[in-house]
Scaffold this active site. Structure first.
Site, PDB file in Angstrom:
ATOM      1  N   CYS A  69       7.306  -3.277  -7.210  1.00 56.73           N
ATOM      2  CA  CYS A  69       7.303  -4.346  -8.198  1.00 56.73           C
ATOM      3  C   CYS A  69       7.691  -3.905  -9.607  1.00 56.73           C
ATOM      4  O   CYS A  69       8.855  -3.736  -9.896  1.00 56.73           O
ATOM      5  CB  CYS A  69       5.959  -5.070  -8.190  1.00 56.73           C
ATOM      6  SG  CYS A  69       6.115  -6.657  -9.066  1.00 56.73           S
ATOM      7  N   LYS A  88       2.275   3.270  -6.334  1.00 55.90           N
ATOM      8  CA  LYS A  88       2.891   2.630  -7.512  1.00 55.90           C
ATOM      9  C   LYS A  88       2.560   3.378  -8.802  1.00 55.90           C
ATOM     10  O   LYS A  88       1.381   3.616  -9.106  1.00 55.90           O
ATOM     11  CB  LYS A  88       2.409   1.184  -7.599  1.00 55.90           C
ATOM     12  CG  LYS A  88       3.068   0.353  -8.688  1.00 55.90           C
ATOM     13  CD  LYS A  88       2.596  -1.099  -8.576  1.00 55.90           C
ATOM     14  CE  LYS A  88       3.248  -2.022  -9.578  1.00 55.90           C
ATOM     15  NZ  LYS A  88       2.796  -3.421  -9.407  1.00 55.90           N
ATOM     16  N   ASN A  95       5.327  -8.945  -6.440  1.00 61.33           N
ATOM     17  CA  ASN A  95       4.604 -10.190  -6.718  1.00 61.33           C
ATOM     18  C   ASN A  95       4.827 -10.441  -8.203  1.00 61.33           C
ATOM     19  O   ASN A  95       4.223  -9.766  -9.041  1.00 61.33           O
ATOM     20  CB  ASN A  95       3.096 -10.030  -6.513  1.00 61.33           C
ATOM     21  CG  ASN A  95       2.669 -10.001  -5.060  1.00 61.33           C
ATOM     22  OD1 ASN A  95       2.264 -11.002  -4.490  1.00 61.33           O
ATOM     23  ND2 ASN A  95       2.740  -8.824  -4.455  1.00 61.33           N
ATOM     24  N   ASN A 111      -2.003   1.289  -5.306  1.00 62.41           N
ATOM     25  CA  ASN A 111      -1.119   0.224  -4.818  1.00 62.41           C
ATOM     26  C   ASN A 111       0.019   0.951  -4.087  1.00 62.41           C
ATOM     27  O   ASN A 111       0.861   1.579  -4.723  1.00 62.41           O
ATOM     28  CB  ASN A 111      -0.609  -0.584  -6.019  1.00 62.41           C
ATOM     29  CG  ASN A 111       0.195  -1.804  -5.611  1.00 62.41           C
ATOM     30  OD1 ASN A 111       0.674  -1.899  -4.485  1.00 62.41           O
ATOM     31  ND2 ASN A 111       0.360  -2.728  -6.538  1.00 62.41           N
ATOM     32  N   GLU A 129      -4.082  -5.036 -12.653  1.00 62.17           N
ATOM     33  CA  GLU A 129      -3.653  -3.817 -11.933  1.00 62.17           C
ATOM     34  C   GLU A 129      -4.112  -2.553 -12.648  1.00 62.17           C
ATOM     35  O   GLU A 129      -4.442  -1.557 -12.007  1.00 62.17           O
ATOM     36  CB  GLU A 129      -2.139  -3.799 -11.768  1.00 62.17           C
ATOM     37  CG  GLU A 129      -1.649  -4.748 -10.700  1.00 62.17           C
ATOM     38  CD  GLU A 129      -0.227  -4.430 -10.289  1.00 62.17           C
ATOM     39  OE1 GLU A 129       0.020  -3.348  -9.762  1.00 62.17           O
ATOM     40  OE2 GLU A 129       0.638  -5.299 -10.512  1.00 62.17           O
ATOM     41  N   GLU A 135       5.084  -6.183  -1.693  1.00 60.36           N
ATOM     42  CA  GLU A 135       3.938  -5.493  -2.310  1.00 60.36           C
ATOM     43  C   GLU A 135       2.641  -6.178  -1.855  1.00 60.36           C
ATOM     44  O   GLU A 135       2.588  -7.403  -1.765  1.00 60.36           O
ATOM     45  CB  GLU A 135       4.065  -5.623  -3.836  1.00 60.36           C
ATOM     46  CG  GLU A 135       2.882  -5.099  -4.628  1.00 60.36           C
ATOM     47  CD  GLU A 135       2.949  -5.458  -6.126  1.00 60.36           C
ATOM     48  OE1 GLU A 135       3.436  -6.565  -6.473  1.00 60.36           O
ATOM     49  OE2 GLU A 135       2.517  -4.627  -6.941  1.00 60.36           O
TER      50      GLU A 135
HETATM   51  N1  CDV Z   1       3.084  -6.938  -9.450  1.00 56.63           N
HETATM   52  C1  CDV Z   1       3.776  -6.632 -10.572  1.00 56.63           C
HETATM   53  O1  CDV Z   1       3.999  -5.457 -10.859  1.00 56.63           O
HETATM   54  N2  CDV Z   1       4.181  -7.669 -11.334  1.00 56.63           N
HETATM   55  C2  CDV Z   1       4.844  -7.508 -12.609  1.00 56.63           C
HETATM   56  C3  CDV Z   1       4.532  -8.668 -13.523  1.00 56.63           C
HETATM   57  C4  CDV Z   1       3.111  -8.692 -13.917  1.00 56.63           C
HETATM   58  C5  CDV Z   1       5.374  -8.599 -14.790  1.00 56.63           C
HETATM   59  C6  CDV Z   1       6.349  -7.374 -12.467  1.00 56.63           C
HETATM   60  O2  CDV Z   1       6.906  -6.473 -13.123  1.00 56.63           O
HETATM   61  O3  CDV Z   1       6.974  -8.165 -11.784  1.00 56.63           O
END
Ligand code: CDV
Length: 329
Positions: A172, A127, A197, A110, A146, A47
């Site tokens: 993510c 996303k 991330n 994203n 975000e 990501e």
């Molecule tokens: N980049 C993300 O989406 N990170 C989230 C954190 C913030 C919980 C994740 O679900 O990994």
């Protein structure tokens, strides 16, 4: 005959705030070359691959935010990545911050793209599940903005036919939601590509911090098994600008088994020869959706966002069942 896609999960270590796009692309090109050496067809990057994870900082000035975004893909710097992949005959998946003029306004997403071996963009995903918060919360050790810097994606969970199989993408936080995989599972997905991330520390719920690695594996393995698909999860891990993030990139089979996993928190490429035909026996038996699913009883899944009372649930479900019966489903 087996349908083998050899995939490389190109984990990234930290990217410093001051690191330029060109410096990052040097690292991505090194991954591509290692992927080629290992016989990969496809290399999967994380990501927001091109920069540090900027939502950890609060910016008031939009220009300070926009400098982390790409307004062209490929653009002047990323073209080198496309050219190198094409020369090597590799497909790749790239996550980046997308700035675009759409519907008469400037929009921020994203985003992840799937690029085929000829350098053409064959799939795009934006996303949908955006974690974090929209306002500055100075009590946190670091921000997760975000919800401020991106809009929720507007492309749905589409799948794309490529490399002789059916591919989907998510990003993510999406990987934690069963709906993400199921919507792609219902389109016959055979390999889900995702990057993440994930900070070790979760400021609103520090009691979860010890379980970050477990949750990462748990959600991706169950998404793979329950939807009879390969899942390729790729981290940007390690301590970036003082914030430790989990690594644990992995390639997971439709049995829900991790067949390759990174050992470090640095730039590291793992690979596996994935037979897409391994999905078939799960899709034809325990998860033969058309024979075994009971969607007339799933009204709450789309009938509410949050938790409802049992009485409200009964009403929503009854309306939903009546619609299914009326449709003769
Ligand atoms: N980049 C993300 O989406 N990170 C989230 C954190 C913030 C919980 C994740 O679900 O990994």
């Amino acid at each position: 005959m087996a349908r083998i896609v050899t995939v490389g999960a190109a984990q990234m270590g930290p990217i410093a705030k001051e690191e330029t796009r060109n410096e990052v692309i040097d690292r991505l090109v090194a991954h591509l070359r290692e992927g080629k050496r290992r016989g990969c067809d496809l290399v999967v990057f994380p990501e927001l691959t091109l920069t540090t994870f900027f939502p950890r900082w609060f910016y008031e000035d939009q220009a300070d935010i926009d400098r982390w975004f790409e307004s062209e893909m490929p653009g002047p710097e990323t073209k080198r990545l496309f050219d190198e992949a094409k020369a090597l005959g590799l497909a790749f998946k790239l996550g980046y911050a997308e700035l675009i003029e759409e519907e008469g306004r400037t929009r921020h997403f994203n985003t992840a793209i799937l690029v085929d071996k000829s350098g053409a963009i064959t799939g795009k995903y934006r996303k949908i599940h955006l974690p974090g918060h929209a306002e500055h919360e100075p009590w946190r050790q670091f921000q997760h903005l975000e919800k401020r810097y991106f809009e929720p994606g507007n492309l749905g969970f589409r799948v794309f036919d490529a490399l002789g199989g059916r591919f989907g993408m998510c990003i993510c936080n999406d990987r934690r939601w069963p709906e993400t995989y199921r919507v792609m599972g219902l389109q016959g997905v055979e390999m889900v590509l995702l990057g993440y991330n994930t900070p070790v520390h979760n400021p609103p719920a520090p009691e979860h911090d010890a379980f970050g690695w477990h949750h990462n594996t748990l959600v991706m393995q169950s998404g793979a098994y329950q939807n009879a698909t390969w899942v390729v999860g790729v981290a940007k891990g390690g301590t970036e600008e003082g914030v430790p993030s989990i690594a644990g990139s992995q390639i997971i089979s439709p049995a829900g088994i991790t067949v390759a996993e990174t050992l470090t928190e640095r730039d590291e490429l793992i690979s596996a020869a994935c037979d897409l035909d391994e999905c078939a026996s799960y899709k034809a038996s325990v998860f033969a959706f058309e024979r075994h699913r009971e969607p007339a009883n799933y009204g709450l899944i789309t009938g509410t966002r949050g938790v409802v009372t049992p009485e409200e649930a009964e009403r929503i479900e009854a309306e939903h069942r009546a619609r299914w019966e009326a449709d003769g489903a």
